[in-house]
Design an enzyme around this catalytic site. Structure first.
Site, PDB file in Angstrom:
ATOM      1  N   ARG A   1       0.618  -1.502  -0.428  1.00  0.00           N
ATOM      2  CA  ARG A   1       0.058  -0.389  -0.058  1.00  0.00           C
ATOM      3  C   ARG A   1       1.180   1.534   0.078  1.00  0.00           C
ATOM      4  NH1 ARG A   1      -1.652   0.681   4.110  1.00  0.00           N
ATOM      5  NH2 ARG A   1      -1.279  -0.740   6.042  1.00  0.00           N
TER       6      ARG A   1
ATOM      7  N   TYR B   1      -1.733  -3.768  -6.133  1.00  0.00           N
ATOM      8  CA  TYR B   1      -1.573  -4.278  -5.527  1.00  0.00           C
ATOM      9  C   TYR B   1      -2.226  -4.439  -3.654  1.00  0.00           C
ATOM     10  CZ  TYR B   1       2.127  -7.331  -2.329  1.00  0.00           C
ATOM     11  OH  TYR B   1       2.268  -8.644  -1.490  1.00  0.00           O
ATOM     12  N   GLY B   2      -2.482  -5.353  -3.339  1.00  0.00           N
ATOM     13  CA  GLY B   2      -3.632  -5.083  -2.234  1.00  0.00           C
ATOM     14  C   GLY B   2      -4.392  -4.365  -2.102  1.00  0.00           C
ATOM     15  N   GLY B   3      -4.627  -3.659  -1.242  1.00  0.00           N
ATOM     16  CA  GLY B   3      -5.416  -2.172  -0.541  1.00  0.00           C
ATOM     17  C   GLY B   3      -5.376  -1.130  -1.969  1.00  0.00           C
TER      18      GLY B   3
ATOM     19  N   LYS C   1      -9.935  -2.020   2.363  1.00  0.00           N
ATOM     20  CA  LYS C   1      -9.301  -0.366   2.770  1.00  0.00           C
ATOM     21  C   LYS C   1     -10.277   0.346   2.733  1.00  0.00           C
ATOM     22  CE  LYS C   1      -6.517  -3.819   4.777  1.00  0.00           C
ATOM     23  NZ  LYS C   1      -5.836  -3.700   5.807  1.00  0.00           N
TER      24      LYS C   1
ATOM     25  N   HIS D   1     -10.037  -1.584  11.401  1.00  0.00           N
ATOM     26  CA  HIS D   1      -9.946  -3.311  11.556  1.00  0.00           C
ATOM     27  C   HIS D   1      -8.936  -4.330  12.362  1.00  0.00           C
ATOM     28  CE1 HIS D   1      -4.811  -2.958   9.828  1.00  0.00           C
ATOM     29  NE2 HIS D   1      -5.326  -3.668   9.318  1.00  0.00           N
TER      30      HIS D   1
ATOM     31  N   SER E   1      -1.049  -3.315  10.416  1.00  0.00           N
ATOM     32  CA  SER E   1      -0.931  -4.197   9.737  1.00  0.00           C
ATOM     33  C   SER E   1       0.314  -5.374  10.270  1.00  0.00           C
ATOM     34  CB  SER E   1      -0.680  -3.287   8.336  1.00  0.00           C
ATOM     35  OG  SER E   1      -1.693  -2.690   7.668  1.00  0.00           O
TER      36      SER E   1
ATOM     37  N   CYS F   1       0.775  -7.421  11.991  1.00  0.00           N
ATOM     38  CA  CYS F   1       1.514  -7.324  13.361  1.00  0.00           C
ATOM     39  C   CYS F   1       0.572  -8.370  14.072  1.00  0.00           C
ATOM     40  CB  CYS F   1       1.021  -6.205  14.417  1.00  0.00           C
ATOM     41  SG  CYS F   1       2.249  -4.337  13.636  1.00  0.00           S
TER      42      CYS F   1
ATOM     43  N   LYS G   1      -2.890 -10.301  13.303  1.00  0.00           N
ATOM     44  CA  LYS G   1      -4.368 -10.486  13.235  1.00  0.00           C
ATOM     45  C   LYS G   1      -4.387 -11.719  12.765  1.00  0.00           C
ATOM     46  CE  LYS G   1      -5.267  -6.953  11.193  1.00  0.00           C
ATOM     47  NZ  LYS G   1      -3.479  -6.168  11.384  1.00  0.00           N
TER      48      LYS G   1
ATOM     49  N   ASN H   1      -2.347 -14.454  12.143  1.00  0.00           N
ATOM     50  CA  ASN H   1      -1.610 -15.663  12.994  1.00  0.00           C
ATOM     51  C   ASN H   1      -3.198 -15.641  14.566  1.00  0.00           C
ATOM     52  OD1 ASN H   1       1.119 -16.542  12.810  1.00  0.00           O
ATOM     53  ND2 ASN H   1       0.836 -14.786  12.131  1.00  0.00           N
TER      54      ASN H   1
ATOM     55  N   ASP I   1      -9.005  -9.442   8.803  1.00  0.00           N
ATOM     56  CA  ASP I   1      -8.734  -8.503   8.785  1.00  0.00           C
ATOM     57  C   ASP I   1      -9.557  -7.102   8.987  1.00  0.00           C
ATOM     58  OD1 ASP I   1      -6.348  -6.448   7.810  1.00  0.00           O
ATOM     59  OD2 ASP I   1      -7.488  -6.189   6.688  1.00  0.00           O
TER      60      ASP I   1
ATOM     61  N   ASN J   1       6.314  -8.147   2.372  1.00  0.00           N
ATOM     62  CA  ASN J   1       4.628  -7.619   2.143  1.00  0.00           C
ATOM     63  C   ASN J   1       4.236  -8.933   1.241  1.00  0.00           C
ATOM     64  OD1 ASN J   1       2.928  -7.094   2.719  1.00  0.00           O
ATOM     65  ND2 ASN J   1       2.200  -5.810   0.975  1.00  0.00           N
TER      66      ASN J   1
ATOM     67  N   ARG K   1       2.194 -12.180  -0.071  1.00  0.00           N
ATOM     68  CA  ARG K   1       1.169 -12.772   0.295  1.00  0.00           C
ATOM     69  C   ARG K   1      -0.081 -13.515  -0.095  1.00  0.00           C
ATOM     70  NH1 ARG K   1      -1.594  -8.562   4.326  1.00  0.00           N
ATOM     71  NH2 ARG K   1       0.494  -6.963   4.467  1.00  0.00           N
TER      72      ARG K   1
ATOM     73  N   ARG L   1       3.565  -3.465  17.930  1.00  0.00           N
ATOM     74  CA  ARG L   1       4.952  -4.266  17.857  1.00  0.00           C
ATOM     75  C   ARG L   1       5.193  -3.557  19.241  1.00  0.00           C
ATOM     76  NH1 ARG L   1       7.148  -7.863  14.551  1.00  0.00           N
ATOM     77  NH2 ARG L   1       5.349  -7.993  13.337  1.00  0.00           N
TER      78      ARG L   1
ATOM     79  N   PHE M   1       1.482 -16.555  19.595  1.00  0.00           N
ATOM     80  CA  PHE M   1       0.835 -17.590  18.744  1.00  0.00           C
ATOM     81  C   PHE M   1       0.153 -18.208  19.153  1.00  0.00           C
ATOM     82  CE2 PHE M   1       5.447 -16.606  17.036  1.00  0.00           C
ATOM     83  CZ  PHE M   1       4.924 -15.505  15.515  1.00  0.00           C
TER      84      PHE M   1
HETATM   85  P1  GTP Z   1      -2.742  -7.406   7.888  1.00  0.00           P
HETATM   86  O1  GTP Z   1      -2.925  -8.284   6.841  1.00  0.00           O
HETATM   87  O2  GTP Z   1      -1.414  -6.566   7.020  1.00  0.00           O
HETATM   88  O3  GTP Z   1      -3.547  -6.532   8.533  1.00  0.00           O
HETATM   89  O4  GTP Z   1      -1.113  -7.555   9.195  1.00  0.00           O
HETATM   90  P2  GTP Z   1      -2.375  -8.962   9.860  1.00  0.00           P
HETATM   91  O5  GTP Z   1      -2.060  -7.825  11.693  1.00  0.00           O
HETATM   92  O6  GTP Z   1      -3.265 -10.136   9.503  1.00  0.00           O
HETATM   93  O7  GTP Z   1      -0.331  -9.710  10.112  1.00  0.00           O
HETATM   94  P3  GTP Z   1      -0.405 -11.125  10.538  1.00  0.00           P
HETATM   95  O8  GTP Z   1      -1.000 -12.164  11.010  1.00  0.00           O
HETATM   96  O9  GTP Z   1      -0.050 -11.990   9.258  1.00  0.00           O
HETATM   97  O10 GTP Z   1       1.361 -11.133  11.244  1.00  0.00           O
HETATM   98  C1  GTP Z   1       2.344 -11.405  10.281  1.00  0.00           C
HETATM   99  C2  GTP Z   1       3.805 -11.214  10.977  1.00  0.00           C
HETATM  100  O11 GTP Z   1       3.574 -10.828  12.604  1.00  0.00           O
HETATM  101  C3  GTP Z   1       4.564 -12.859  11.305  1.00  0.00           C
HETATM  102  O12 GTP Z   1       6.093 -12.132  10.586  1.00  0.00           O
HETATM  103  C4  GTP Z   1       4.084 -12.788  12.672  1.00  0.00           C
HETATM  104  O13 GTP Z   1       5.210 -14.081  12.443  1.00  0.00           O
HETATM  105  C5  GTP Z   1       3.662 -12.508  13.401  1.00  0.00           C
HETATM  106  N1  GTP Z   1       3.336 -12.241  14.537  1.00  0.00           N
HETATM  107  C6  GTP Z   1       1.705 -13.119  14.266  1.00  0.00           C
HETATM  108  N2  GTP Z   1       1.609 -13.418  16.096  1.00  0.00           N
HETATM  109  C7  GTP Z   1       3.048 -13.250  16.876  1.00  0.00           C
HETATM  110  C8  GTP Z   1       3.490 -13.462  18.246  1.00  0.00           C
HETATM  111  O14 GTP Z   1       2.265 -13.610  18.875  1.00  0.00           O
HETATM  112  N3  GTP Z   1       4.416 -13.478  18.645  1.00  0.00           N
HETATM  113  C9  GTP Z   1       5.088 -12.553  17.288  1.00  0.00           C
HETATM  114  N4  GTP Z   1       6.796 -12.388  18.240  1.00  0.00           N
HETATM  115  N5  GTP Z   1       5.637 -12.975  16.251  1.00  0.00           N
HETATM  116  C10 GTP Z   1       3.967 -12.742  15.863  1.00  0.00           C
HETATM  117  C1  SPV Z   2      -2.842  -4.222   6.102  1.00  0.00           C
HETATM  118  O1  SPV Z   2      -1.696  -3.463   5.101  1.00  0.00           O
HETATM  119  O2  SPV Z   2      -3.657  -3.383   6.779  1.00  0.00           O
HETATM  120  C2  SPV Z   2      -3.584  -5.410   4.506  1.00  0.00           C
HETATM  121  C3  SPV Z   2      -2.773  -5.487   3.267  1.00  0.00           C
HETATM  122  O3  SPV Z   2      -4.362  -5.598   5.625  1.00  0.00           O
HETATM  123  S1  SPV Z   2      -3.778  -3.974   2.626  1.00  0.00           S
HETATM  124  O4  SPV Z   2      -4.855  -4.814   1.720  1.00  0.00           O
HETATM  125  O5  SPV Z   2      -2.561  -4.056   0.716  1.00  0.00           O
HETATM  126  O6  SPV Z   2      -4.154  -2.385   3.140  1.00  0.00           O
HETATM  127 MN    MN Z   3      -5.222  -5.336   7.504  1.00  0.00          MN
END
Ligand code: GTP
Ligand code: SPV
Ligand code: MN
Length: 620
Positions: free
Chosen positions: A84, A223-225, A232, A252, A274, A276, A278, A280, A299, A389, A391, A422, A519
């Protein structure tokens, strides 16, 4: 051809049941952008297959080995188009003050002129796809409708997975229905006989939102959003404006369902910036026995008061557009299982046996790969094989932990809301807000280290209120007021608003390593959070909120030492006081609009921190 001939083209190809306003709008956009063809998407499997075949034939997509990864593809974007672009994202409200200091504002009339010039003839040599979609289950009272036109078949395929796309959505649009129009072009017209590139895009990019007329225009990126405008652009930026006007929230947030060992069911929403965690967290595989977590969304959440006044939430999306790197067998086995097939991967690496790989997928690193740019790669290459990034795009229904209520048209009752980010330092593993107002203050002032999900300096600390900094379609301080108003409305209906918490999985020790295993072990924190709701988990008061009482978080088998745990929970009054000074300066940038409750909460925080300092310093 003339514009008139094109108008005929758009109309002639329209389904008979298409609303006349939609047809007229498509005609208008076709007359401006002058595509060679207009295709109305029905959302069928056959249509998707045709799109993917075409992407393979054009060299945009690579079909993966059909035994290893059936009906799955790798797409490599242009290296200049990988995330984005917040600097090119605009809120074009009539008045600048309605966009607020966190958004790029552009004068709507001027922006329309700019866009009209850029879009003039921009689809020459290409097909314009008409993509009707529903955000939320088709027909749900919480669902909203949109129509995107795009000249990117990759974007159409993405929309097919990410939304309820096609005929069923188009049929929802009648004479009185509100729908959001969204125009998208990669910005790369083809002259006669000109050969296309695998990932057409333009150096110039504009992602524009018109909150008053509720429309979206996007130019230059696929790309993406930037391009999947249902996500978004619609479901957050435009929807946040609609939600403000209608008394609900567009957030979000991931959504999950938890069942505790006693069989009690809870629903939780969590807002993290993003990349961080979600996805997981939404797919958490509990390491505590007899706990069950099921996925509703990863998301975006739309949250509205139900008939009884309690807040109910839906996931408006139908798929996951998840971060690949860091998603692996040890960190998110559920996601890995979700990706068994029917998945489009973007900017990951290709294995020699035509499967995919990215950093963190397996502990063992392949000896040879083709990296995300198409170059040979070995572990000695000294650069990541997948873009940070990179996906995956996959249907939510394919997730093995998808919840049975994920498509409930009425939504699920929200029991708790979690904010996160973070933070290597300072912020404890978990803190409970005293009440809704304190929770809104937490959300408003939360900060996070920046990730690769957008352009910018990775690792840099920035305030990211409600994880909505790049996604709020109006003045951020008005948005905080709206959150306060929604809580007040819940109370007025005789209900209690959801409890609010802040978490931080990312605190680091002196050795630079994460203190918390994260995790699946995040269930330990979730268990404490839900225990607070039932009154079964103990807390201790601190200046920043309620922390878990000693022993209140189950650490059995977590591998967290006593000193690590102490560090995870430590509240250093002095550094929090410094942060609160920064928060005060941050609030000043929003001027008069900051709700007095937010100032009051900041003052309370500072008084408590000063009191704790006077009593010797360590606040926890
Ligand atoms: P967007 O799709 O961009 O909105 O992001 P999201 O918040 O869904 O991100 P996602 O869950 O894909 O997390 C991406 C990163 O966070 C990865 O590199 C994971 O390894 C890391 N991560 C997720 N959960 C944890 C956790 O509990 N501890 C740590 N240290 N890293 C984590
Ligand atoms: C984010 O960046 O928070 C995403 C990916 O979920 S995107 O759809 O590209 O915005
Ligand atoms: Mn997102």
């Amino acid at each position: 051809m003339t514009a008139t001939a094109h108008s005929t083209l758009a109309t002639a190809s329209a389904p008979l049941h298409a609303d006349r306003r939609v047809v007229a709008w498509v005609e208008e956009i076709a007359a401006l952008t002058r595509p060679d063809r207009v295709v109305w998407c029905d959302g069928s499997q056959a249509e998707l297959q045709g799109l993917m075949n075409r992407l393979v034939a054009d060299g945009t997509a690579i079909r993966l080995d059909s035994r290893k990864r059936p009906d799955s593809y790798l797409v490599r974007s242009d290296p200049s188009d990988v995330a984005r672009v917040e600097s090119r994202t605009f809120i074009c409200s009539d008045r600048e003050e309605d966009a607020g200091p966190t958004n790029n504002w552009a004068e709507p009339r001027e922006m329309r002129e700019t866009l009209t010039a850029l879009m003039d003839g921009v689809m020459r040599g290409r097909t314009m796809y008409v993509v009707p979609f529903s955000m939320g289950p088709v027909g749900s009272p919480l669902a909203r409708l949109g129509v995107q036109v795009t000249d990117s078949p990759y974007v159409v395929a993405s929309m097919r997975t990410m939304t309820r796309m096609g005929d069923a959505a188009l049929k929802q649009i009648g004479p009185g229905t509100h729908w959001v129009p969204a125009v998208h072009s990669v910005g790369a017209p083809l002259s006669l006989g000109q050969k296309d590139v695998p990932w057409p895009c333009n150096e110039t990019k504009y992602i524009c939102h018109f909150p008053e007329t509720r429309e979206i225009w996007s130019f230059g990126s696929a790309y993406g959003g930037n391009a999947i405008l249902a996500k978004k652009a619609f479901a957050l930026r435009i929807a946040s404006v609609i939600a403000r006007d209608e008394g609900w929230l567009a957030e979000h947030m991931l959504l999950l369902k938890v069942t505790d060992p006693q069989g009690r069911v809870f629903h939780v929403g969590a807002a993290f910036p993003s990349a961080c965690g979600k996805t997981n967290f939404a797919m958490l595989a509990p390491t505590l026995p007899d706990w069950k977590v099921e996925t509703i969304g990863d998301d975006i959440a739309w949250i509205a008061p139900g008939p009884d006044g309690r807040l109910r939430a839906i996931n408006p999306e139908a798929g996951f557009f998840g971060v690949a790197p860091g998603t692996g067998e040890s960190t998110n086995l559920t996601a890995v299982k979700t990706l068994w097939g029917n998945t489009v991967f973007t900017n990951v690496a290709l294995t020699d046996d035509r499967d995919v790989w990215w950093e963190g997928l397996t502990d063992e690193v392949p000896e040879h790969l083709t990296d995300w740019t198409g170059e040979d790669w070995t572990p000695a290459s000294g650069r990541p094989a997948a873009h940070p990034n990179a996906r995956f795009t996959v249907a939510a229904a394919q997730c093995p932990t998808i919840s049975d209520d994920w498509e409930d048209p009425e939504g699920v009752v929200l029991d708790a809301i979690i904010f996160g980010g973070r933070r290597a330092t300072n912020v404890p593993l978990v803190t409970e807000a005293r009440d809704w107002e304190h929770g809104v203050f937490m959300g408003a002032t939360i900060s996070s280290e920046q990730t690769a999900a957008a352009e910018g300096t990775v690792g840099q600390l920035r305030r990211d209120p409600f994880a909505m900094l790049p996604f709020c379609g109006y003045h951020m301080a008005d948005y905080w007021q709206h959150w306060l108003d929604v809580g007040a409305a819940v109370r007025k209906a005789g209900q209690r608003p959801p409890a609010v918490f802040q978490v931080n999985w990312f605190r680091k020790g002196a050795d630079g390593k994460f203190l918390w295993p994260g995790f699946g072990d995040n269930i330990r924190v979730l268990a404490w959070i839900l225990g607070r709701l039932s009154g079964e988990a103990d807390g201790v008061t601190s200046p920043v909120g309620t922390l878990p009482a000693p022993g209140a978080i189950d650490l059995d088998g977590a591998g967290v030492s006593e000193s690590q745990y102490a560090e995870l929970m430590r509240v250093d009054a002095r550094s929090h006081l410094t942060e609160s000074e920064d928060a005060a300066r941050y609030l000043e940038t929003f001027g008069e609009k900051v709700p007095h409750e937010i100032h009051r909460e900041l003052n309370t925080l500072r008084e408590r921190l000063r009191g704790s300092l006077a009593n010797g310093g360590d606040a926890a």
